[in-house]
Design a protein around this motif. Structure first.
Motif, PDB file in Angstrom:
ATOM      1  N   GLY A  52      42.661  20.306  62.292  1.00  0.00           N
ATOM      2  CA  GLY A  52      42.562  21.026  61.025  1.00  0.00           C
ATOM      3  C   GLY A  52      43.627  22.093  60.849  1.00  0.00           C
ATOM      4  N   GLY A  53      44.543  22.186  61.785  1.00  0.00           N
ATOM      5  CA  GLY A  53      45.553  23.232  61.744  1.00  0.00           C
ATOM      6  C   GLY A  53      46.541  23.086  60.606  1.00  0.00           C
ATOM      7  N   VAL A  54      46.931  21.856  60.315  1.00  0.00           N
ATOM      8  CA  VAL A  54      47.892  21.638  59.231  1.00  0.00           C
ATOM      9  C   VAL A  54      47.293  22.115  57.912  1.00  0.00           C
ATOM     10  CG1 VAL A  54      49.070  19.866  57.869  1.00  0.00           C
ATOM     11  CG2 VAL A  54      49.174  19.790  60.359  1.00  0.00           C
ATOM     12  N   GLN A  55      46.055  21.740  57.648  1.00  0.00           N
ATOM     13  CA  GLN A  55      45.418  22.146  56.393  1.00  0.00           C
ATOM     14  C   GLN A  55      45.269  23.668  56.333  1.00  0.00           C
ATOM     15  OE1 GLN A  55      41.268  21.442  54.171  1.00  0.00           O
ATOM     16  NE2 GLN A  55      42.216  19.596  54.942  1.00  0.00           N
ATOM     17  N   ALA A  56      44.940  24.288  57.443  1.00  0.00           N
ATOM     18  CA  ALA A  56      44.794  25.745  57.470  1.00  0.00           C
ATOM     19  C   ALA A  56      46.125  26.429  57.173  1.00  0.00           C
ATOM     20  CB  ALA A  56      44.255  26.193  58.831  1.00  0.00           C
ATOM     21  N   VAL A  57      47.206  25.923  57.755  1.00  0.00           N
ATOM     22  CA  VAL A  57      48.526  26.519  57.517  1.00  0.00           C
ATOM     23  C   VAL A  57      48.940  26.320  56.055  1.00  0.00           C
ATOM     24  CG1 VAL A  57      50.991  26.318  58.063  1.00  0.00           C
ATOM     25  CG2 VAL A  57      49.298  26.396  59.902  1.00  0.00           C
ATOM     26  N   VAL A  58      48.733  25.105  55.534  1.00  0.00           N
ATOM     27  CA  VAL A  58      49.095  24.840  54.141  1.00  0.00           C
ATOM     28  C   VAL A  58      48.288  25.739  53.210  1.00  0.00           C
ATOM     29  CG1 VAL A  58      49.136  23.114  52.299  1.00  0.00           C
ATOM     30  CG2 VAL A  58      49.846  22.484  54.604  1.00  0.00           C
ATOM     31  N   ARG A  59      46.996  25.848  53.445  1.00  0.00           N
ATOM     32  CA  ARG A  59      46.154  26.724  52.610  1.00  0.00           C
ATOM     33  C   ARG A  59      46.633  28.170  52.687  1.00  0.00           C
ATOM     34  NH1 ARG A  59      41.764  24.457  50.365  1.00  0.00           N
ATOM     35  NH2 ARG A  59      40.896  22.611  51.344  1.00  0.00           N
ATOM     36  N   GLY A  60      46.955  28.628  53.874  1.00  0.00           N
ATOM     37  CA  GLY A  60      47.410  30.003  54.042  1.00  0.00           C
ATOM     38  C   GLY A  60      48.694  30.303  53.292  1.00  0.00           C
ATOM     39  N   VAL A  61      49.634  29.389  53.339  1.00  0.00           N
ATOM     40  CA  VAL A  61      50.918  29.610  52.672  1.00  0.00           C
ATOM     41  C   VAL A  61      50.783  29.426  51.159  1.00  0.00           C
ATOM     42  CG1 VAL A  61      53.285  28.789  52.436  1.00  0.00           C
ATOM     43  CG2 VAL A  61      52.266  28.986  54.701  1.00  0.00           C
ATOM     44  N   MET A  62      50.018  28.430  50.754  1.00  0.00           N
ATOM     45  CA  MET A  62      49.933  28.102  49.338  1.00  0.00           C
ATOM     46  C   MET A  62      48.964  29.007  48.576  1.00  0.00           C
ATOM     47  SD  MET A  62      52.178  25.825  49.095  1.00  0.00           S
ATOM     48  CE  MET A  62      51.964  25.444  47.369  1.00  0.00           C
ATOM     49  N   GLU A  63      48.179  29.786  49.291  1.00  0.00           N
ATOM     50  CA  GLU A  63      47.218  30.654  48.627  1.00  0.00           C
ATOM     51  C   GLU A  63      47.932  31.555  47.630  1.00  0.00           C
ATOM     52  OE1 GLU A  63      44.740  34.118  50.415  1.00  0.00           O
ATOM     53  OE2 GLU A  63      43.743  32.222  50.880  1.00  0.00           O
ATOM     54  N   GLY A  64      47.472  31.526  46.427  1.00  0.00           N
ATOM     55  CA  GLY A  64      48.101  32.342  45.385  1.00  0.00           C
ATOM     56  C   GLY A  64      49.192  31.613  44.634  1.00  0.00           C
ATOM     57  N   ALA A  65      49.661  30.472  45.130  1.00  0.00           N
ATOM     58  CA  ALA A  65      50.692  29.719  44.404  1.00  0.00           C
ATOM     59  C   ALA A  65      50.060  29.070  43.193  1.00  0.00           C
ATOM     60  CB  ALA A  65      51.292  28.639  45.304  1.00  0.00           C
TER      61      ALA A  65
END
Length: 129
Positions: free
Chosen positions: A20-33
């Motif tokens: 689940g790490g990829v999804q967590a990283v993507v969510r973290g970076v994309m948050e607010g986009a």
């Protein structure tokens, strides 16, 4: 500073390699986009997607091998294509397709094995029968 960059890179790599790490990283970076409207917000959204995809396509130094990295991260990249929420799905699909294209250009054999074959397996099964 260099030490901070190395530490952040190591922590990011460790997170990517977990389930689940990829999804967590993507969510973290994309948050607010995509929070704004118009062409400027869309451009920021695309730049973030491209940046995350480049991170996913790059094998970290801590990884034992490129084969191991692809084997652990590629299934997670394919999982990004199955997100149900429409706004999130659009961003995740951009990240996944850009990462797939980048990986296929840089390491075609590994991308075929870990991305393209699993992605196309249902279609190939239909064609064989």
């Amino acid at each position: 500073p260099g030490w901070l960059r190395r530490l952040c890179g190591r922590l990011l790599s460790q997170r990517l390699l977990r389930p689940g790490g990829v999804q967590a990283v993507v969510r973290g970076v994309m948050e607010g986009a995509g929070g704004g409207a118009g062409a400027e917000a869309a451009a920021v959204d695309w730049r973030k997607c491209d940046a995350v995809a480049k991170i996913l396509a790059a094998c970290p130094q801590q990884c034992l091998s490129l084969e191991d990295y692809y084997g652990r991260v590629c299934p997670q990249i394919l999982d990004l294509l199955h997100i149900q929420d429409k706004l999130t799905a659009r961003q995740f699909q951009r990240v996944a397709t850009t990462a797939l294209l980048t990986m296929a250009k840089e390491h075609p054999q590994l991308a075929e094995k870990h991305l393209l074959q699993p992605l196309l397996a249902p279609l190939l099964r239909c064609c064989e029968t």
